[in-house]
Motif scaffolding. Structure first.
Motif, PDB file in Angstrom:
ATOM      1  N   ASP A 200       0.833  -1.205   0.000  1.00  0.00           N
ATOM      2  CA  ASP A 200       0.000   0.000   0.000  1.00  0.00           C
ATOM      3  C   ASP A 200       0.868   1.255   0.000  1.00  0.00           C
ATOM      4  O   ASP A 200       0.567   2.236  -0.680  1.00  0.00           O
ATOM      5  CB  ASP A 200      -0.911   0.012   1.231  1.00  0.00           C
ATOM      6  CG  ASP A 200      -2.072  -0.954   1.102  1.00  0.00           C
ATOM      7  OD1 ASP A 200      -2.353  -1.393  -0.034  1.00  0.00           O
ATOM      8  OD2 ASP A 200      -2.698  -1.268   2.131  1.00  0.00           O
ATOM      9  N   ARG A 201       1.954   1.238   0.780  1.00  0.00           N
ATOM     10  CA  ARG A 201       2.857   2.383   0.825  1.00  0.00           C
ATOM     11  C   ARG A 201       3.503   2.624  -0.540  1.00  0.00           C
ATOM     12  O   ARG A 201       3.652   3.765  -0.982  1.00  0.00           O
ATOM     13  CB  ARG A 201       3.940   2.170   1.878  1.00  0.00           C
ATOM     14  CG  ARG A 201       3.480   2.285   3.312  1.00  0.00           C
ATOM     15  CD  ARG A 201       4.655   2.180   4.261  1.00  0.00           C
ATOM     16  NE  ARG A 201       5.562   3.307   4.112  1.00  0.00           N
ATOM     17  CZ  ARG A 201       6.853   3.279   4.429  1.00  0.00           C
ATOM     18  NH1 ARG A 201       7.406   2.152   4.892  1.00  0.00           N
ATOM     19  NH2 ARG A 201       7.612   4.354   4.280  1.00  0.00           N
ATOM     20  N   LEU A 202       3.888   1.538  -1.204  1.00  0.00           N
ATOM     21  CA  LEU A 202       4.506   1.679  -2.524  1.00  0.00           C
ATOM     22  C   LEU A 202       3.555   2.355  -3.506  1.00  0.00           C
ATOM     23  O   LEU A 202       3.939   3.256  -4.261  1.00  0.00           O
ATOM     24  CB  LEU A 202       4.924   0.310  -3.057  1.00  0.00           C
ATOM     25  CG  LEU A 202       6.135  -0.352  -2.384  1.00  0.00           C
ATOM     26  CD1 LEU A 202       6.320  -1.758  -2.924  1.00  0.00           C
ATOM     27  CD2 LEU A 202       7.392   0.466  -2.599  1.00  0.00           C
ATOM     28  N   VAL A 203       2.304   1.915  -3.500  1.00  0.00           N
ATOM     29  CA  VAL A 203       1.311   2.502  -4.403  1.00  0.00           C
ATOM     30  C   VAL A 203       1.106   3.972  -4.073  1.00  0.00           C
ATOM     31  O   VAL A 203       1.013   4.836  -4.959  1.00  0.00           O
ATOM     32  CB  VAL A 203      -0.023   1.729  -4.308  1.00  0.00           C
ATOM     33  CG1 VAL A 203      -1.103   2.425  -5.126  1.00  0.00           C
ATOM     34  CG2 VAL A 203       0.151   0.294  -4.787  1.00  0.00           C
ATOM     35  N   LEU A 204       1.057   4.278  -2.780  1.00  0.00           N
ATOM     36  CA  LEU A 204       0.852   5.654  -2.332  1.00  0.00           C
ATOM     37  C   LEU A 204       2.008   6.553  -2.764  1.00  0.00           C
ATOM     38  O   LEU A 204       1.803   7.629  -3.338  1.00  0.00           O
ATOM     39  CB  LEU A 204       0.713   5.666  -0.807  1.00  0.00           C
ATOM     40  CG  LEU A 204       0.591   7.031  -0.120  1.00  0.00           C
ATOM     41  CD1 LEU A 204      -0.666   7.740  -0.588  1.00  0.00           C
ATOM     42  CD2 LEU A 204       0.572   6.846   1.390  1.00  0.00           C
ATOM     43  N   LEU A 462       5.562  -1.020  -8.766  1.00  0.00           N
ATOM     44  CA  LEU A 462       4.185  -0.930  -9.244  1.00  0.00           C
ATOM     45  C   LEU A 462       3.684  -2.303  -9.688  1.00  0.00           C
ATOM     46  O   LEU A 462       2.534  -2.670  -9.436  1.00  0.00           O
ATOM     47  CB  LEU A 462       4.096   0.069 -10.395  1.00  0.00           C
ATOM     48  CG  LEU A 462       2.697   0.332 -10.954  1.00  0.00           C
ATOM     49  CD1 LEU A 462       1.803   0.946  -9.882  1.00  0.00           C
ATOM     50  CD2 LEU A 462       2.759   1.257 -12.162  1.00  0.00           C
ATOM     51  N   ARG A 463       4.559  -3.073 -10.341  1.00  0.00           N
ATOM     52  CA  ARG A 463       4.177  -4.439 -10.717  1.00  0.00           C
ATOM     53  C   ARG A 463       3.856  -5.272  -9.486  1.00  0.00           C
ATOM     54  O   ARG A 463       2.860  -5.996  -9.446  1.00  0.00           O
ATOM     55  CB  ARG A 463       5.315  -5.092 -11.498  1.00  0.00           C
ATOM     56  CG  ARG A 463       5.492  -4.599 -12.928  1.00  0.00           C
ATOM     57  CD  ARG A 463       6.772  -5.153 -13.528  1.00  0.00           C
ATOM     58  NE  ARG A 463       6.870  -6.584 -13.398  1.00  0.00           N
ATOM     59  CZ  ARG A 463       7.998  -7.282 -13.486  1.00  0.00           C
ATOM     60  NH1 ARG A 463       9.131  -6.649 -13.699  1.00  0.00           N
ATOM     61  NH2 ARG A 463       7.996  -8.586 -13.357  1.00  0.00           N
ATOM     62  N   LEU A 464       4.701  -5.157  -8.466  1.00  0.00           N
ATOM     63  CA  LEU A 464       4.462  -5.924  -7.246  1.00  0.00           C
ATOM     64  C   LEU A 464       3.143  -5.551  -6.591  1.00  0.00           C
ATOM     65  O   LEU A 464       2.496  -6.385  -5.947  1.00  0.00           O
ATOM     66  CB  LEU A 464       5.603  -5.701  -6.251  1.00  0.00           C
ATOM     67  CG  LEU A 464       6.982  -6.252  -6.610  1.00  0.00           C
ATOM     68  CD1 LEU A 464       7.967  -5.953  -5.496  1.00  0.00           C
ATOM     69  CD2 LEU A 464       6.932  -7.756  -6.865  1.00  0.00           C
ATOM     70  N   SER A 465       2.731  -4.292  -6.737  1.00  0.00           N
ATOM     71  CA  SER A 465       1.516  -3.835  -6.075  1.00  0.00           C
ATOM     72  C   SER A 465       0.268  -4.543  -6.583  1.00  0.00           C
ATOM     73  O   SER A 465      -0.788  -4.475  -5.951  1.00  0.00           O
ATOM     74  CB  SER A 465       1.357  -2.322  -6.255  1.00  0.00           C
ATOM     75  OG  SER A 465       1.049  -1.988  -7.599  1.00  0.00           O
ATOM     76  N   ALA A 466       0.379  -5.248  -7.727  1.00  0.00           N
ATOM     77  CA  ALA A 466      -0.767  -5.998  -8.242  1.00  0.00           C
ATOM     78  C   ALA A 466      -1.209  -7.086  -7.269  1.00  0.00           C
ATOM     79  O   ALA A 466      -2.337  -7.578  -7.336  1.00  0.00           O
ATOM     80  CB  ALA A 466      -0.426  -6.623  -9.600  1.00  0.00           C
ATOM     81  N   VAL A 467      -0.331  -7.472  -6.346  1.00  0.00           N
ATOM     82  CA  VAL A 467      -0.633  -8.551  -5.401  1.00  0.00           C
ATOM     83  C   VAL A 467      -1.332  -8.010  -4.160  1.00  0.00           C
ATOM     84  O   VAL A 467      -1.801  -8.773  -3.320  1.00  0.00           O
ATOM     85  CB  VAL A 467       0.664  -9.300  -5.018  1.00  0.00           C
ATOM     86  CG1 VAL A 467       0.382 -10.514  -4.175  1.00  0.00           C
ATOM     87  CG2 VAL A 467       1.415  -9.723  -6.277  1.00  0.00           C
ATOM     88  N   ALA A 468      -1.430  -6.696  -4.029  1.00  0.00           N
ATOM     89  CA  ALA A 468      -1.989  -6.110  -2.806  1.00  0.00           C
ATOM     90  C   ALA A 468      -3.418  -6.566  -2.546  1.00  0.00           C
ATOM     91  O   ALA A 468      -3.766  -6.954  -1.421  1.00  0.00           O
ATOM     92  CB  ALA A 468      -1.914  -4.583  -2.881  1.00  0.00           C
TER      93      ALA A 468
END
Length: 478
Positions: A200-204, A462-468
């Motif tokens: 969540d922090r990465l996306v933010l 951003l790619r990793l955030s797909a798993v959030a």
């Protein structure tokens, strides 16, 4: 060259097109998906040439069809599909002539058009297998669409991220079916919560960083280029929109309070400067606007970079790997059943992602330090006779950038080494002025590579955030 071309009418399916673009980008990568208003056509580019080039090289075209697709008319009342120069008609007919995969994608309950409703050069569209995508089952329908793209083209997904995301979805099913799996996951709830929180922090951070980049490109640079004669009201309006987005984002509890206060202060002071310059233009007001914009971008962006790197490091994928391995050990015959193979294979995918993330975070941090040391020498300035000692400190940081390199550094490492050798030779000759020039050249080169390294770390995160979202679903079941 993009592999997937999204054809749509803005009046008909713009929101769906943007959502589809985001999902396909997560699965295949940004470079493999073309949509005209999502970076597909840069500002100032020839849009006709850009569309033609993308159509000539794509592997698949998705023809998005909503309720207004058939009957949409031009200002004079002519149906757009009946106009030979209509871009949507040309996009689809070109793809059909190339005999590539062309998939009608029916959205919002829209039916497939009848043969009599289509111009002759589009009627072959009716022979192509269609996809129906409903809002209520969007994820499932898009998942099936992606499977068809993989089967019928040479396109391949970003397999490690997709594999990890798939495994999390399988984990949800395994928790329902197997008490031992549910127990193992429950005992590792803290691990999943941590990974979810850091994602969540990465996306933010990425969202705020993108708004700051827009402010730089759409406000600061044009104002600088326009000089004192430029009208500032359009830039005031554009800045206000991005400021609202940032203000909304930084209300999240994951955001650092001190950085939030600094951002709010800088946004408010920049807004005030723009308002003053619009209402009472003057040299001083113009200079204040430039000063505030530069202060916002130079003061906040590096701290956001550090936040992204810290969040990436804080993912602690080692612990998540332990959890996945523990779940695998609870499966019958170590997960040899065919339906469980994707879960087992995903553990290796997650291991590769962990290794790549660690390499990127480490390299990013070292580049940050190298860039800062060079900035001190080249921008801050040093006393005469101090350059040799500063170069020793710079070389110490540089020596820690060791293989394996990311592709961004690997592609230019030989060039950096060549400049370093010239600096060493110049120092040996005792020519400090010439050495200073070479160090400045080296600083520009390092800064350029750092931007690439930084951008690719953000893209990777951003790619990793797909798993959030799948992780949040698992958490809700614990």
């Amino acid at each position: 060259m993009p592999g997937i071309f999204i054809s749509y009418r803005r009046i008909d399916t713009l929101a769906w097109a943007g959502r589809l673009f985001a999902d396909l980008r997560k699965s295949f990568g940004a470079s493999q998906v073309f949509m005209d208003i999502n970076g597909g056509i840069p500002r100032g580019a020839d849009f006709e040439q850009a569309l033609t080039t993308a159509l000539a090289g794509c592997d698949a075209l998705l023809a998005l069809i909503g309720s207004q697709w058939i009957g949409c008319t031009s200002a004079d009342g002519t149906r757009r599909l009946d106009v030979p120069a209509d871009w949507v008609r040309n996009e689809i007919s070109t793809a059909l002539r190339r005999n590539i995969m062309v998939m009608p994608v029916l959205l919002g309950g829209a039916p497939l058009p009848g043969e009599a409703e289509l111009p002759e050069d589009l009627r072959a569209l009716l022979k192509r297998q269609r996809a129906k995508v409903d809002d209520e089952r969007w994820d499932y329908d898009i998942g099936e669409l992606i499977k068809d793209l993989i089967k019928q083209t040479s396109l391949r997904p970003l397999d490690d991220v997709v594999s990890w995301s798939t495994s999390i979805r399988l984990l949800k099913d395994l928790m329902t079916e197997r008490p031992a799996v549910a127990d193992a996951v429950s005992r590792s709830k803290e691990v999943i919560e941590n990974t979810s929180s850091q994602l969540d922090r990465l996306v933010l951070f990425k969202r705020i960083h993108d708004s700051l980049h827009t402010i730089e490109v759409d406000c600061l640079r044009p104002i600088q280029a326009g000089g004192l004669t430029g009208k500032l009201r359009p830039f005031k309006i554009g800045f206000a929109g991005e400021a609202r987005r940032i203000q909304k984002a930084i209300q999240a509890k994951e955001f650092n309070a001190m950085l939030r206060d600094d951002l709010v202060d800088r946004l408010d002071s920049t807004t005030a400067a723009l308002e003053t310059a619009v209402e009472a233009p003057s040299d001083a007001a113009y200079g204040r606007v430039l000063g505030e914009l530069n202060g916002l971008l130079s003061g906040v962006s590096p701290r956001l970079d550090m936040g992204i790197a810290e969040a990436a490091a804080g993912l602690n994928l080692d612990r998540l790997l332990e959890l996945m391995g523990g779940v695998r050990d609870t499966l019958p015959a170590a997960g040899k059943a065919p339906e469980l193979e994707p879960f087992v294979q995903s553990i290796d995918a997650l291991s590769r992602l962990r290794d790549e993330l660690n390499e990127r975070v480490s390299e990013h941090g070292l580049f940050q330090r190298l860039d800062s040391k060079l900035r001190t020498v080249c921008v801050g300035g040093i006393l005469p006779g101090m350059l040799a000692g500063e170069w020793v400190r710079i070389r110490l940081v540089r020596s820690r950038l060791a293989p394996p390199f990311t592709p961004e550094l690997g592609a230019v490492n030989d060039d950096l080494v060549a400049i370093e050798s010239e600096i060493e030779a110049s120092l040996g000759q005792g020519n400090e002025a010439a050495t200073q020039d070479l160090v400045s050249e080296y600083f520009r080169a390092v800064s350029s590579v750092f931007r690439d390294v930084d951008g690719c770390l953000k893209e990777f995160c951003l790619r990793l955030s797909a798993v959030a979202q799948p992780l949040k679903t698992v958490l809700s079941m614990v």
